[in-house]
Write an enzyme that holds these catalytic residues in place. Structure first.
Site, PDB file in Angstrom:
ATOM      1  N   TYR A 166       4.008  12.203 -15.785  1.00  0.00           N
ATOM      2  CA  TYR A 166       3.104  12.586 -16.865  1.00  0.00           C
ATOM      3  C   TYR A 166       2.892  14.100 -16.893  1.00  0.00           C
ATOM      4  CZ  TYR A 166       1.775   8.101 -18.813  1.00  0.00           C
ATOM      5  OH  TYR A 166       1.790   6.915 -19.488  1.00  0.00           O
ATOM      6  N   GLN A 191       6.309  15.481 -18.351  1.00  0.00           N
ATOM      7  CA  GLN A 191       6.628  15.120 -19.729  1.00  0.00           C
ATOM      8  C   GLN A 191       5.514  15.467 -20.714  1.00  0.00           C
ATOM      9  OE1 GLN A 191       8.409  11.298 -20.132  1.00  0.00           O
ATOM     10  NE2 GLN A 191       8.239  11.229 -22.353  1.00  0.00           N
ATOM     11  N   LYS A 239       1.165   3.786  -3.373  1.00  0.00           N
ATOM     12  CA  LYS A 239       0.768   5.192  -3.416  1.00  0.00           C
ATOM     13  C   LYS A 239       1.950   6.091  -3.772  1.00  0.00           C
ATOM     14  CE  LYS A 239      -3.657   5.168  -2.265  1.00  0.00           C
ATOM     15  NZ  LYS A 239      -4.722   5.779  -3.085  1.00  0.00           N
ATOM     16  N   TYR A 252       0.832  -1.205   0.000  1.00  0.00           N
ATOM     17  CA  TYR A 252       0.000   0.000   0.000  1.00  0.00           C
ATOM     18  C   TYR A 252       0.866   1.255   0.000  1.00  0.00           C
ATOM     19  CZ  TYR A 252      -3.650   3.303   1.397  1.00  0.00           C
ATOM     20  OH  TYR A 252      -4.505   4.365   1.447  1.00  0.00           O
ATOM     21  N   THR A 270      -9.789   9.405   7.111  1.00  0.00           N
ATOM     22  CA  THR A 270     -11.090  10.013   6.864  1.00  0.00           C
ATOM     23  C   THR A 270     -12.190   9.006   7.180  1.00  0.00           C
ATOM     24  OG1 THR A 270     -10.129  11.398   5.140  1.00  0.00           O
ATOM     25  CG2 THR A 270     -12.512  11.194   5.148  1.00  0.00           C
ATOM     26  N   ARG A 298     -11.079  -0.258   8.789  1.00  0.00           N
ATOM     27  CA  ARG A 298     -10.624   1.006   9.360  1.00  0.00           C
ATOM     28  C   ARG A 298     -10.962   1.062  10.842  1.00  0.00           C
ATOM     29  NH1 ARG A 298      -9.643   4.960   5.224  1.00  0.00           N
ATOM     30  NH2 ARG A 298     -10.095   4.071   3.171  1.00  0.00           N
TER      31      ARG A 298
END
Length: 206
Positions: free
Chosen positions: A49, A52, A39, A35, A65, A76
């Site tokens: 991206y 370039q 990320k 994980y 959250t 969670r």
């Protein structure tokens, strides 16, 4: 393009509170690395991206959250504690509960996300979270009190690489998104989330 990254890019942070300039302290081969590094890799690709191909990218780092309509099986901590309390089950705390987290209500996150999307010539990354910091033990006690549950707390071994502290520095988001700051307290947010879970057909033991 909005890339919803995460505070987990900081790993088990050496800097507290966490700032966007912190490169993080992540175990690349640990039990959480899939994980965490996933990320981090996604942020890298988005910025490549952008550099370039001039793709208009916004990267937000979301801190814990919660709110109504969470999946009950998402693992969670807030949904776990609320459901355990409502069912009268033991509240499972990993470690001694002294590790800290900062909890952000969903409405505050959505307001910041939509605001960031409207900021011209801004890429990020930027932290979005509520800097109010609580221990996991404090959270468990608050959930038990608010649900009037008879649940007891039990303590299990701490998972590997579990972050000891988690609190966002939100000075950047407040600078670039003038007028934004978290507005929902943990207690108010928990009440709305508890009320939601009460409406689901659970075998509530109270």
């Amino acid at each position: 393009m909005l890339q919803s990254s995460t505070s987990e890019v900081y790993g088990d942070p050496l800097i507290h509170p966490q700032k966007e300039t912190d490169w993080g302290n992540v175990n690349p081969v640990g039990v959480r690395s899939c994980y965490d590094e996933g990320k981090r890799g996604a942020e890298c690709l988005c910025l490549d991206y952008h550099r370039q191909y001039k793709v208009d990218v916004k990267i937000i780092r979301i801190f814990n959250t919660y709110g109504p309509r969470m999946r009950e099986d998402d693992g969670r901590v807030i949904s776990n504690f609320i459901l355990q309390a409502l069912k009268g089950e033991n509240i499972t705390i990993y470690g001694d509960g002294s590790q800290t987290r900062s909890f952000q209500y969903i409405d505050d996150l959505i307001n910041a996300m939509t605001g960031v999307m409207r900021i011209p010539n801004f890429t990020g990354p930027v932290n979005i979270g509520n800097p109010a910091e609580f221990t996991i033990l404090e959270l468990a006690e608050k959930v038990i009190w608010m649900t009037k549950s008879k649940s007891k707390m039990i303590f299990l071994p701490l998972p590997g690489d579990d972050p000891k502290k988690r609190r966002p520095d939100i000075s950047l988001i407040k600078k670039v998104l003038k007028g934004w700051s978290p507005t929902i307290s943990l207690e108010d947010g928990l009440k709305m989330t508890i009320d939601y879970f009460k409406t689901i057909n659970y075998n509530i033991a109270m």
